[in-house]
Design a protein around this motif. Structure first.
Motif, PDB file in Angstrom:
ATOM      1  N   MET A 140       0.819  -1.210   0.000  1.00  0.00           N
ATOM      2  CA  MET A 140       0.000   0.000   0.000  1.00  0.00           C
ATOM      3  C   MET A 140       0.855   1.263   0.000  1.00  0.00           C
ATOM      4  SD  MET A 140      -3.108  -0.974  -0.200  1.00  0.00           S
ATOM      5  CE  MET A 140      -2.462  -2.328  -1.210  1.00  0.00           C
ATOM      6  N   LEU A 141       1.961   1.215   0.732  1.00  0.00           N
ATOM      7  CA  LEU A 141       2.875   2.366   0.711  1.00  0.00           C
ATOM      8  C   LEU A 141       3.466   2.564  -0.680  1.00  0.00           C
ATOM      9  CD1 LEU A 141       4.750   1.850   4.116  1.00  0.00           C
ATOM     10  CD2 LEU A 141       2.994   3.567   3.565  1.00  0.00           C
ATOM     11  N   GLY A 142       3.753   1.442  -1.357  1.00  0.00           N
ATOM     12  CA  GLY A 142       4.264   1.543  -2.723  1.00  0.00           C
ATOM     13  C   GLY A 142       3.251   2.167  -3.658  1.00  0.00           C
ATOM     14  N   LEU A 143       1.962   1.775  -3.523  1.00  0.00           N
ATOM     15  CA  LEU A 143       0.909   2.356  -4.353  1.00  0.00           C
ATOM     16  C   LEU A 143       0.740   3.843  -4.062  1.00  0.00           C
ATOM     17  CD1 LEU A 143      -1.848  -0.417  -4.343  1.00  0.00           C
ATOM     18  CD2 LEU A 143      -0.506   0.382  -6.297  1.00  0.00           C
ATOM     19  N   ALA A 144       0.849   4.209  -2.785  1.00  0.00           N
ATOM     20  CA  ALA A 144       0.734   5.626  -2.429  1.00  0.00           C
ATOM     21  C   ALA A 144       1.855   6.441  -3.074  1.00  0.00           C
ATOM     22  CB  ALA A 144       0.763   5.765  -0.905  1.00  0.00           C
ATOM     23  N   ALA A 145       3.074   5.871  -3.042  1.00  0.00           N
ATOM     24  CA  ALA A 145       4.205   6.564  -3.670  1.00  0.00           C
ATOM     25  C   ALA A 145       3.993   6.666  -5.171  1.00  0.00           C
ATOM     26  CB  ALA A 145       5.505   5.814  -3.352  1.00  0.00           C
ATOM     27  N   LEU A 146       3.449   5.624  -5.783  1.00  0.00           N
ATOM     28  CA  LEU A 146       3.195   5.639  -7.222  1.00  0.00           C
ATOM     29  C   LEU A 146       2.184   6.729  -7.594  1.00  0.00           C
ATOM     30  CD1 LEU A 146       3.274   4.438 -10.089  1.00  0.00           C
ATOM     31  CD2 LEU A 146       1.531   2.795  -9.347  1.00  0.00           C
ATOM     32  N   LEU A 198       1.463   9.425  -5.979  1.00  0.00           N
ATOM     33  CA  LEU A 198       2.035  10.744  -5.760  1.00  0.00           C
ATOM     34  C   LEU A 198       2.982  11.129  -6.894  1.00  0.00           C
ATOM     35  CD1 LEU A 198       2.482  13.238  -3.956  1.00  0.00           C
ATOM     36  CD2 LEU A 198       4.291  11.930  -2.779  1.00  0.00           C
ATOM     37  N   ILE A 199       3.920  10.230  -7.190  1.00  0.00           N
ATOM     38  CA  ILE A 199       4.933  10.542  -8.211  1.00  0.00           C
ATOM     39  C   ILE A 199       4.311  10.501  -9.608  1.00  0.00           C
ATOM     40  CG2 ILE A 199       7.135   9.787  -9.194  1.00  0.00           C
ATOM     41  CD1 ILE A 199       7.775   8.559  -6.424  1.00  0.00           C
ATOM     42  N   GLY A 200       3.529   9.443  -9.890  1.00  0.00           N
ATOM     43  CA  GLY A 200       2.927   9.299 -11.208  1.00  0.00           C
ATOM     44  C   GLY A 200       1.903  10.379 -11.500  1.00  0.00           C
ATOM     45  N   GLY A 201       1.110  10.721 -10.478  1.00  0.00           N
ATOM     46  CA  GLY A 201       0.121  11.789 -10.682  1.00  0.00           C
ATOM     47  C   GLY A 201       0.779  13.100 -11.046  1.00  0.00           C
ATOM     48  N   ASN A 202       1.889  13.374 -10.385  1.00  0.00           N
ATOM     49  CA  ASN A 202       2.622  14.615 -10.701  1.00  0.00           C
ATOM     50  C   ASN A 202       3.170  14.580 -12.122  1.00  0.00           C
ATOM     51  OD1 ASN A 202       3.828  17.176  -9.748  1.00  0.00           O
ATOM     52  ND2 ASN A 202       5.775  16.095 -10.123  1.00  0.00           N
TER      53      ASN A 202
END
Length: 652
Positions: free
Chosen positions: A329-335, A337-341
């Motif tokens: 879940m932390l990996g998805l959250a990072a994705l 954040l970074i991917g959305g940007n």
């Protein structure tokens, strides 16, 4: 009261025995065959004619299963140690097809996110309905194809599991038949049962679904990793490098902890089966001594140890499973954040980000599956280690590759300097020198623990002497094949064992090819005809497990009939008359006169009435053979035997 008063299981039967003639109903075989009863274990009456066509059709639809590769030989097969790879050997074609289907299934499962990305970026965003329709249709087709590939793979892995486990069960059973008596003295019956039950079942579960799913999920992670880097190297590197190290550390910890846990599980389940088996076999003694409550408390402790082992494995699973979920879940959250940007900056399309999220989720989902699959793998691995240890055990009474068949013997038996002990440094027999002439009946008497039964076990080669030799007609027993030796030696133990089946099966145990006339001759020889004919089923009357439906005396008579039918050249009777009443003993002694006529015989006797009938008697104690001679000679010398005879005479 004589045990012959009421047929099998009549007045002479022990407590809890069931009347033999009253087991099951009596049916009629209109085809002219044997009468059969309705009870379990009775003879098969045949298939009715009107059902034969259906049976033939069913047989034609059955797959052709090859015979198992392992058969019984006294010499251990020259195979390598048991491994999961060795189990598959010989089933390469089935395994290869299963591997191919695993690859196809995995690729089809990962087609979905790619089609979603195409549908969004090339269909929804430009408002091209044809592309959307094509992507949806291909998505549905990939799901159906994946379902078909998964079903075909499951059929292949199921067949692989069934075939390999059949071969393994035969191999383990043959090894258990091969091992010597001291193995069964050391090892508990319940522990041995776990090898053929829970251990094989753990492997079957692993081969049927576990290994395939392990491959599917592992291959999924590889495919997804490649796809992620093909989409965006920077985003894939950041996301995976944040997550994979944490997963690796957690997985290494879990592997080490689970190794300990599943070894504990295999050991404690073996102890549980062993305690259960012992209590089932000893249920009469437990009941007689009112031990039910204490034995239940003891079994509760054994089961508690198994529960503790399960608690331990459950605890480490509870840490590892949710822990990997949190990491994912932390990996998805990072994705996000970074991917959305990156999407906002125009460096990544929305469809690619959606596919990236789906693929990353597909990367973490196998981790959850692999937790359970690794659990199954550890159980299977622990089972392989236990089974490997069993299959690697060498018989202590081996048959050498140079062993030759023993020709028909006259029956001379010679003990030359024989020393033997069941435990190192504690000999039961020391430097025994003894010759039994062909056709001679030798009785062995002496106190309990003097080695009387040990002599009988050495003659039948259930054990080998620590030093010295045992010869039959001048041939060392170690130099002949075990089958040819034991075909010429008949054994009647103190507590004969009866198998589930009919009277015919048990009497003809050593000679399954014997005709009914020969079986009836053996029945007549021990005086059992009247008793057998009182049962409605005659020779087809069933025996319960371990012969519990008959009395101990009746079991002894059946064992004597079994030995008579085998027509051995040498006869060994170990306390064979100790469980008989006086009338039965007279019948047995008359039968023994016929059985021993012209044969060499070794009688281990507590009853001097049996020993007195021998041509020669030897008296043994812990120091060896004290006296040897006929009954009259030993009484005249006034030695140990004379004292035993005087005591016995005063009590009769």
């Amino acid at each position: 009261m004589s045990m012959f008063g009421g047929g099998f299981g009549g007045p002479g039967a022990g407590p809890g025995s069931a009347p033999m003639g009253g087991l099951g109903g009596i049916g009629v075989n209109r085809g002219g065959g044997r009468q059969v009863g309705a009870g379990e274990g009775l003879p098969f009456a045949g298939i009715p004619a009107e059902l034969m066509a259906g049976v033939a059709k069913l047989e034609r639809s059955e797959p052709d299963h090859a015979e198992p590769a392992d058969t019984f030989t006294h010499q251990p097969p020259r195979t390598g140690p048991l491994t999961m790879v060795s189990l598959i050997r010989g089933h390469g074609r089935t395994f290869a097809v299963a591997v191919a289907l695993v690859i196809v299934e995995t690729l089809l499962l990962q087609a979905g996110p790619l089609l979603v990305q195409i549908g969004i970026d090339h269909g929804i965003v430009p408002r091209d309905f044809d592309i959307v329709l094509l992507a949806a249709g291909l998505f549905a087709a990939s799901v159906i194809a994946g379902w078909a590939a998964s079903g075909a793979r499951m059929r292949q892995t199921g067949r692989l599991a069934a075939d390999t486990m059949r071969d393994l069960r035969v191999r383990v059973f043959a090894q258990l038949q091969r091992l010597s008596m001291d193995y069964y003295t050391r090892e508990k019956a319940g522990v041995i049962m776990t090898r053929m039950t829970s251990d094989v079942e753990a492997l079957q579960q692993l081969f049927q679904e576990g290994l395939a799913q392990f491959a599917v999920q592992g291959l999924t992670m590889v495919v997804v990793t490649v796809v992620l880097f093909s989409y965006n190297v920077q985003l894939a590197s950041i996301t995976l490098f944040l997550v994979v190290p944490l997963l690796l550390v957690a997985s290494l910890w879990f592997r080490k902890a689970s190794d300990v846990g599943y070894r504990r599980q295999r050991d404690t389940i073996g102890a549980m089966f062993s305690d259960l088996s012992e209590n089932l076999y000893g249920v009469r003694v437990i009941t007689a001594h009112n031990r039910q409550e204490r034995n239940t408390a003891a079994h509760r402790a054994v089961v508690g140890a198994y529960r503790d082992a399960n608690d331990f494995t459950g605890h480490i699973n509870a840490i590892y499973g949710p822990g990997t979920s949190v990491i994912g879940m932390l990996g998805l959250a990072a994705l996000l954040l970074i991917g959305g940007n990156m999407v906002l900056d125009g460096d990544l399309r929305i469809g690619e980000l959606t596919a990236f999220v789906l693929y990353l989720n597909a990367f973490f989902a196998p981790v959850q599956q692999l937790v359970q699959l690794y659990t199954n793998y550890q159980q299977g691995r622990a089972a392989v280690l236990k089974l490997r240890e069993l299959l690697a055990a060498a018989p202590t009474v081996p048959e050498t590759p140079q062993a030759q068949p023993l020709p028909r013997v006259r029956g001379e038996i010679v003990f030359s300097g024989v020393t033997f002990g069941y435990e190192p440094g504690r000999p039961v027999l020391r430097d025994v020198e003894l010759r039994i002439a062909p056709g001679e009946t030798l009785a062995v008497v002496g106190p309990t623990g003097a080695g009387k039964s040990t002599l009988a076990k050495l003659v039948t080669r259930l054990h080998d002497p620590d030093s010295g030799r045992i010869l039959i007609d001048g041939v060392d027993l170690r130099s002949v094949t075990l089958a040819s030796l034991r075909r010429q030696i008949g054994v009647v133990p103190q507590e004969p064992f009866m198998f589930v089946g009919s009277l015919r099966d048990n009497i003809a145990f050593a000679r399954p090819e014997a005709t009914d006339d020969e079986i009836w001759s053996a029945v007549d020889a021990v005086g059992l005809r009247e008793l057998v004919e009182r049962t409605q089923l005659g020779l087809d009357a069933p025996l319960h497990e371990r012969g519990q439906s008959v009395s101990s005396g009746q079991r002894q008579l059946l064992a004597l009939a079994r030995a008579f039918l085998a027509q051995p050249r040498v006869v060994v009777l170990d306390e064979a008359t100790s469980n008989l009443d006086l009338r039965s003993e007279l019948l047995v002694e008359r039968a023994l006169d016929r059985l021993l006529d012209g044969r060499t015989a070794l009688l281990i006797a507590h009853r001097l009435s049996t020993a007195m009938r021998a041509d020669r008697i030897i008296v043994v104690d812990a120091s060896g053979i004290l006296e040897s001679g006929s009954h009259a000679e030993l009484v005249a010398t006034g030695g140990h035997y004379a004292g035993m005879y005087a005591t016995w005479s005063a009590r009769t």
